[in-house]
Write a protein that holds these residues in place. Structure first.
Motif, PDB file in Angstrom:
ATOM      1  N   ILE A   1       0.822  -1.414   0.324  1.00 44.37           N
ATOM      2  CA  ILE A   1       0.107  -0.104   0.113  1.00 44.37           C
ATOM      3  C   ILE A   1       0.982   1.594   0.058  1.00 44.37           C
ATOM      4  CG2 ILE A   1      -1.860   1.453   1.494  1.00 44.37           C
ATOM      5  CD1 ILE A   1      -2.628  -2.026   2.017  1.00 44.37           C
ATOM      6  N   PRO A   2       0.642   2.346  -0.765  1.00 48.58           N
ATOM      7  CA  PRO A   2       1.395   3.399  -1.580  1.00 48.58           C
ATOM      8  C   PRO A   2       1.260   3.952   0.153  1.00 48.58           C
ATOM      9  CG  PRO A   2       0.094   3.358  -2.907  1.00 48.58           C
ATOM     10  CD  PRO A   2      -0.293   1.659  -2.708  1.00 48.58           C
ATOM     11  N   TYR A   3       1.682   5.012   0.280  1.00 52.53           N
ATOM     12  CA  TYR A   3       1.380   6.507   1.707  1.00 52.53           C
ATOM     13  C   TYR A   3       0.625   6.639   1.833  1.00 52.53           C
ATOM     14  CZ  TYR A   3       2.136  10.061   4.789  1.00 52.53           C
ATOM     15  OH  TYR A   3       1.546  10.592   6.509  1.00 52.53           O
ATOM     16  N   TRP A   4      -0.116   7.528   0.100  1.00 52.99           N
ATOM     17  CA  TRP A   4      -1.279   8.364  -0.063  1.00 52.99           C
ATOM     18  C   TRP A   4      -2.490   7.434   0.052  1.00 52.99           C
ATOM     19  CZ3 TRP A   4       2.488   7.835  -2.946  1.00 52.99           C
ATOM     20  CH2 TRP A   4       2.983   6.944  -3.892  1.00 52.99           C
ATOM     21  N   ASN A   5      -2.552   5.263   0.232  1.00 55.52           N
ATOM     22  CA  ASN A   5      -4.147   4.302   0.677  1.00 55.52           C
ATOM     23  C   ASN A   5      -3.309   4.540   2.292  1.00 55.52           C
ATOM     24  OD1 ASN A   5      -4.320   5.899  -2.297  1.00 55.52           O
ATOM     25  ND2 ASN A   5      -3.284   3.744  -3.277  1.00 55.52           N
TER      26      ASN A   5
ATOM     27  N   SER B   1       7.569   7.575  -3.698  1.00 56.51           N
ATOM     28  CA  SER B   1       6.908   6.567  -4.659  1.00 56.51           C
ATOM     29  C   SER B   1       5.446   5.915  -3.813  1.00 56.51           C
ATOM     30  CB  SER B   1       8.353   5.763  -5.535  1.00 56.51           C
ATOM     31  OG  SER B   1       8.798   6.908  -5.735  1.00 56.51           O
ATOM     32  N   GLY B   2       6.218   7.170  -2.107  1.00 62.00           N
ATOM     33  CA  GLY B   2       4.913   5.582  -1.997  1.00 62.00           C
ATOM     34  C   GLY B   2       5.651   4.629  -0.745  1.00 62.00           C
ATOM     35  N   MET B   3       6.561   4.479  -0.055  1.00 66.43           N
ATOM     36  CA  MET B   3       7.418   3.183   0.824  1.00 66.43           C
ATOM     37  C   MET B   3       7.791   3.774   2.191  1.00 66.43           C
ATOM     38  SD  MET B   3      10.659   1.032   0.327  1.00 66.43           S
ATOM     39  CE  MET B   3      10.179   0.001  -0.927  1.00 66.43           C
ATOM     40  N   MET B   4       6.359   4.620   2.560  1.00 69.90           N
ATOM     41  CA  MET B   4       6.437   5.448   4.005  1.00 69.90           C
ATOM     42  C   MET B   4       4.849   4.491   4.170  1.00 69.90           C
ATOM     43  SD  MET B   4       7.317   9.726   3.278  1.00 69.90           S
ATOM     44  CE  MET B   4       5.868   9.994   1.819  1.00 69.90           C
ATOM     45  N   GLY B   5       4.966   4.902   5.732  1.00 66.18           N
ATOM     46  CA  GLY B   5       3.346   4.945   6.365  1.00 66.18           C
ATOM     47  C   GLY B   5       4.150   5.292   7.512  1.00 66.18           C
ATOM     48  N   HIS B   6       2.502   5.620   8.419  1.00 70.09           N
ATOM     49  CA  HIS B   6       2.133   5.623   9.515  1.00 70.09           C
ATOM     50  C   HIS B   6       1.932   5.150  10.795  1.00 70.09           C
ATOM     51  CE1 HIS B   6      -1.534   7.108   7.143  1.00 70.09           C
ATOM     52  NE2 HIS B   6      -1.583   7.563   8.480  1.00 70.09           N
ATOM     53  N   ILE B   7       2.122   5.459  11.815  1.00 75.53           N
ATOM     54  CA  ILE B   7       1.160   4.940  13.042  1.00 75.53           C
ATOM     55  C   ILE B   7       0.428   6.111  13.933  1.00 75.53           C
ATOM     56  CG2 ILE B   7       3.445   2.889  12.370  1.00 75.53           C
ATOM     57  CD1 ILE B   7       4.853   4.790  15.367  1.00 75.53           C
TER      58      ILE B   7
ATOM     59  N   PRO C   1      -8.649   8.676  15.845  1.00 77.45           N
ATOM     60  CA  PRO C   1      -7.398   8.827  15.546  1.00 77.45           C
ATOM     61  C   PRO C   1      -7.216  10.845  15.349  1.00 77.45           C
ATOM     62  CG  PRO C   1      -8.434   7.561  13.978  1.00 77.45           C
ATOM     63  CD  PRO C   1      -8.737   7.368  14.756  1.00 77.45           C
ATOM     64  N   PRO C   2      -6.610  11.391  15.132  1.00 77.47           N
ATOM     65  CA  PRO C   2      -6.039  12.716  14.451  1.00 77.47           C
ATOM     66  C   PRO C   2      -6.863  12.950  13.004  1.00 77.47           C
ATOM     67  CG  PRO C   2      -4.372  12.597  15.281  1.00 77.47           C
ATOM     68  CD  PRO C   2      -4.683  11.158  15.715  1.00 77.47           C
ATOM     69  N   HIS C   3      -7.437  13.768  12.753  1.00 80.45           N
ATOM     70  CA  HIS C   3      -7.323  13.752  11.198  1.00 80.45           C
ATOM     71  C   HIS C   3      -5.939  14.283  10.325  1.00 80.45           C
ATOM     72  CE1 HIS C   3      -9.268  14.898   7.243  1.00 80.45           C
ATOM     73  NE2 HIS C   3      -7.770  15.746   7.095  1.00 80.45           N
ATOM     74  N   VAL C   4      -5.874  13.608   9.259  1.00 81.83           N
ATOM     75  CA  VAL C   4      -4.257  14.048   8.457  1.00 81.83           C
ATOM     76  C   VAL C   4      -4.578  14.086   7.548  1.00 81.83           C
ATOM     77  CG1 VAL C   4      -2.807  12.578  10.878  1.00 81.83           C
ATOM     78  CG2 VAL C   4      -3.599  11.449   8.911  1.00 81.83           C
ATOM     79  N   GLU C   5      -3.907  14.445   6.431  1.00 80.31           N
ATOM     80  CA  GLU C   5      -3.427  14.461   5.469  1.00 80.31           C
ATOM     81  C   GLU C   5      -2.690  14.375   5.341  1.00 80.31           C
ATOM     82  OE1 GLU C   5      -4.323  18.116   2.914  1.00 80.31           O
ATOM     83  OE2 GLU C   5      -4.719  18.484   4.381  1.00 80.31           O
ATOM     84  N   LEU C   6      -2.814  13.232   4.061  1.00 81.08           N
ATOM     85  CA  LEU C   6      -0.601  12.278   3.775  1.00 81.08           C
ATOM     86  C   LEU C   6      -0.149  13.105   2.586  1.00 81.08           C
ATOM     87  CD1 LEU C   6      -2.582   8.795   4.549  1.00 81.08           C
ATOM     88  CD2 LEU C   6      -1.583  10.355   5.857  1.00 81.08           C
ATOM     89  N   ILE C   7       0.290  14.169   3.021  1.00 83.36           N
ATOM     90  CA  ILE C   7       1.025  14.619   1.672  1.00 83.36           C
ATOM     91  C   ILE C   7       2.606  14.304   1.709  1.00 83.36           C
ATOM     92  CG2 ILE C   7       1.762  17.148   1.046  1.00 83.36           C
ATOM     93  CD1 ILE C   7       0.240  18.122   3.746  1.00 83.36           C
ATOM     94  N   HIS C   8       2.689  13.817   0.540  1.00 80.84           N
ATOM     95  CA  HIS C   8       4.525  13.221   0.347  1.00 80.84           C
ATOM     96  C   HIS C   8       4.826  14.162  -0.371  1.00 80.84           C
ATOM     97  CE1 HIS C   8       3.286  11.776  -3.753  1.00 80.84           C
ATOM     98  NE2 HIS C   8       1.992  11.516  -3.592  1.00 80.84           N
TER      99      HIS C   8
END
Ligand code: C2O
Ligand code: CU
Ligand code: CU
Length: 481
Positions: A373-377, A458-464, A474-481
Motif C-alpha cells: 500500500i502506497p503512503y497516500w492510500n 514513490s510511496g514507501m512510507m507509512g504512519h503510526i 485518530p486525529p484527522h491527517v492529510e497524507l501529503i508527500h
C-alpha cells in the motif's frame, strides 16, 4: 605495548608525547568549517536560533554558480550545537518558492515538533514562519531536513547537522569534527539536473548526485598529525547514495551510531553509512609526517546494478603535517550500558517493503509501499501508548532500503551486532531484520519510511498512530508527500 613504547622513548627514537599533550595542527579543519548560527539566548541551557530557507547562489563547481536551496545561505545548513537537556528554539522562515518544513531526524521530540506536513503540522507556505521548540533529551549526532517534496528539496541542498553533546564523554575520543556527506546533481555549467532525471529508473534506483560533497565542498583538505586523534561525527545526508569510506592503511574505532554511544567500541576497516544514518568514529592518523592521501568513496552493494561500472572516488584529502608523531590514546572498549528492550509481551508484526510497476496509459509508473500500500492510500497502524513492538521488516525487492522510524529509537534484534540505539537501518535486498521498539511516551502520528527519498516519494512510507490513554479516534491527517 606500553613498555615497548617506553623503551623506544628512552632510546630517543620514538614519540614521547601523547595525543592529549598536543593540539591539532594549525587550521586543521578550516577547509571543512561548517557555517555557524548565532545563539540568541543568553541562558546557557537554551539554544535559540533563526533559520531561513532561501535560494542562494554558491560556487560548487569552480567558476560556476549553482542556485542552491539553503538554510541561512550555506551548504550544508549551519551546525546547531546543544548539550543534552538543553532546550532548542528555532525561529524558522520559509523564503523558498514552495512549501517546506523542518524535520529533526532522530530527535525524540513532541509530536507537533516533528515537522511532517499533513501529519504533525501544516506545510509552511512561501513567506510563512514556524517556531520549533523542543528539548534535546538525548546526546547524539542528528540532522535536519524538509519533509515535503523531500527528494527534490534535500537534493537541492536543504540539510544541516545537529549535534547534542554529552559533557561526560571522555577527552580521549579526540577533537571533534562533524562531516556531512552528501552529493548533488549538476551539469557542467553548475545547473541542477532535472529532478525527474532517469524517469522510472531514477525512482527505482534512487537518484544519486554526480558530485560528491563533504561539508558542501568537493574534495576538501583535512590536516592531521600522526597519532593525534580526532572524533568524527559522520552524517549521510544524501537522498539516495550509500557511503562506504576507506582510507588506505587505516582502520577506525566506531563509538556509536544514530543515537549516541554504543555499548562497546569496535575497530572497523571501513565507514559505512546508509542515507539518514549517522555514526561516530575515532580516527587515528597513522601516515608518516609529510604524507598526502585521500579518503575514498567505495561503491556499496545496494541491489540491482549498484556496483556495475562504478569507480571509487576521492572524497577527502588528508595531509599529515611535518610535526613529530605522538602516541595515540587507548580508546575504551566499554562505553555505555544499553538496556535491552523487554520484548516478552511485545506485539509482532511484519512490514513488507514493496515495489510494484503499474502500467499507466502511455507509460509505466513505479509505485512503492508498505505491505503493498502506497503512503497516500495507507491507514495508520494503531499503537497504544506503552506498547512494545517487534517489527519484522521484510525486503523481497531487488534494492536495499534504509528503514527509518520517527520519534522513537529502536534496537535491532541481532546477536551479532553491538547493542546500540538506532533510528535508521539498512535492510539489504532480499533480506529481513527484526527491530524492537517501545512506544513509551509522546503520543501522536509518527512516520516510518525508506530513507532513499525517491522511494519515500514513490510511496514507501507509512504512519503510526500512538494513541494516548482514553483516545479512541485518530486525529484527522492529510497524507501529503
Ligand atoms: Cu530523515 Cu522522515 O526523515
Ligand atoms: Cu526522521
Ligand atoms: Cu527504498
Amino acid at each position: 605495548m606500553a613498555t615497548a613504547l617506553g623503551a623506544l622513548a628512552i632510546a630517543g627514537c620514538g614519540p614521547t608525547q601523547t595525543a592529549l599533550d598536543v593540539e591539532q595542527p594549525e587550521g586543521w579543519a578550516d577547509d571543512l568549517a561548517l557555517a555557524e548560527v548565532k545563539d540568541l539566548n543568553p541562558d546557557p541551557d537554551v539554544v535559540e536560533v533563526e533559520l531561513e530557507a532561501r535560494i542562494t547562489e554558491l560556487e560548487i563547481l569552480p567558476g560556476k554558480k549553482t542556485p542552491v536551496w539553503t538554510y541561512n545561505g550555506s551548504l550544508p545548513g549551519p551546525l546547531i550545537r546543544a548539550k543534552v537537556g538543553d532546550r532548542i528554539i528555532v525561529h524558522f522562515k520559509n523564503s523558498l518558492p514552495e512549501a517546506t518544513s523542518i524535520h529533526w531526524h532522530g530527535m525524540r521530540l513532541p509530536n507537533n515538533m516533528d515537522g511532517v506536513p499533513g501529519l504533525t503540522q501544516d506545510p509552511i507556505a512561501p513567506g510563512g514562519e514556524f517556531v520549533y521548540d523542543f528539548v534535546a533529551k538525548d546526546a547524539g549526532t542528528f540532522w535536519y531536513h524538509p519533509h515535503i517534496h523531500s527528494a527534490a528539496q534535500v537534493g537541492w541542498g536543504l540539510y544541516g547537522p545537529l549535534v547534542v553533546e554529552d559533557p561526560a564523554d571522555p577527552e580521549v575520543f579526540g577533537d571533534e569534527l562533524v562531516l556531512v556527506l552528501s552529493d548533488i546533481a549538476l551539469d557542467d555549467e553548475g545547473r541542477f539536473l532535472p529532478e525527474d532525471s532517469g524517469g522510472e529508473f531514477g525512482d527505482l534506483f534512487g537518484r544519486e548526485g554526480n558530485v560528491l560533497l563533504v561539508n558542501g565542498k568537493v574534495r576538501p583538505t583535512l590536516k592531521v598529525r600522526q597519532g593525534k586523534q580526532q572524533r568524527w561525527r559522520v552524517i549521510n545526508a544524501a537522498r539516495a547514495r550509500y557511503y562506504t569510506l576507506r582510507l588506505p592503511n587505516h582502520t577506525f574505532v566506531k563509538l556509536g551510531g544514530d543515537n549516541g554511544l554504543a555499548e562497546r567500541s569496535q575497530e572497523v576497516a571501513r565507514i559505512v553509512l546508509v542515507p539518514g544514518e549517522r555514526a561516530d568514529f575515532v580516527f587515528t592518523p597513522s601516515d608518516p609526517p609529510g604524507s598526502r592521501t585521500f579518503m575514498q568513496w567505495i561503491p556499496t552493494e545496494r541491489g540491482f546494478g549498484s556496483l556495475f561500472n562504478r569507480p571509487r572516488e576521492d572524497m577527502l584529502e588528508i595531509v599529515t603535517v611535518d610535526e613529530d608523531p605522538v602516541i595515540p590514546e587507548p580508546i575504551p572498549v566499554e562505553l555505555r550500558k544499553i538496556e535491552r528492550i523487554d520484548v516478552s509481551n511485545a506485539k509482532e508484526l511484519t512490514l513488507d517493503l514493496t515495489i510494484e510497476t503499474q502500467s499507466m496509459q502511455h507509460r509505466k509508473e513505479v509505485v512503492m509501499g508498505i505491505n503493498g500500500i502506497p503512503y497516500w492510500n495507507s491507514k495508520p497502524m494503531e499503537v497504544r501508548l506503552g506498547e512494545t513492538h517487534i517489527w519484522n521488516v521484510v525486503n523481497d525487492t531487488a534494492f536495499a532500503h534504509p528503514f527509518h522510524l520517527h520519534g522513537y529509537f529502536f534496537q535491532v534484534l541481532d546477536e551479532n551486532r553491538i547493542p546500540e540505539w538506532k533510528d535508521t537501518v539498512d535492510v539489504p535486498a532480499e533480506s529481513s531484520l527484526r527491530i524492537a521498539v517501545r512506544f513509551d511516551e509522546r503520543p501522536g502520528m509518527w512516520m516510518y519510511h525508506c530513507h532513499i527519498l525517491d522511494h519515500a516519494d514513490s510511496g514507501m512510507m507509512g504512519h503510526i498512530w500512538v494513541a494516548d490513554e482514553g483516545e479512541t479516534h485518530p486525529p484527522h491527517v492529510e497524507l501529503i508527500h
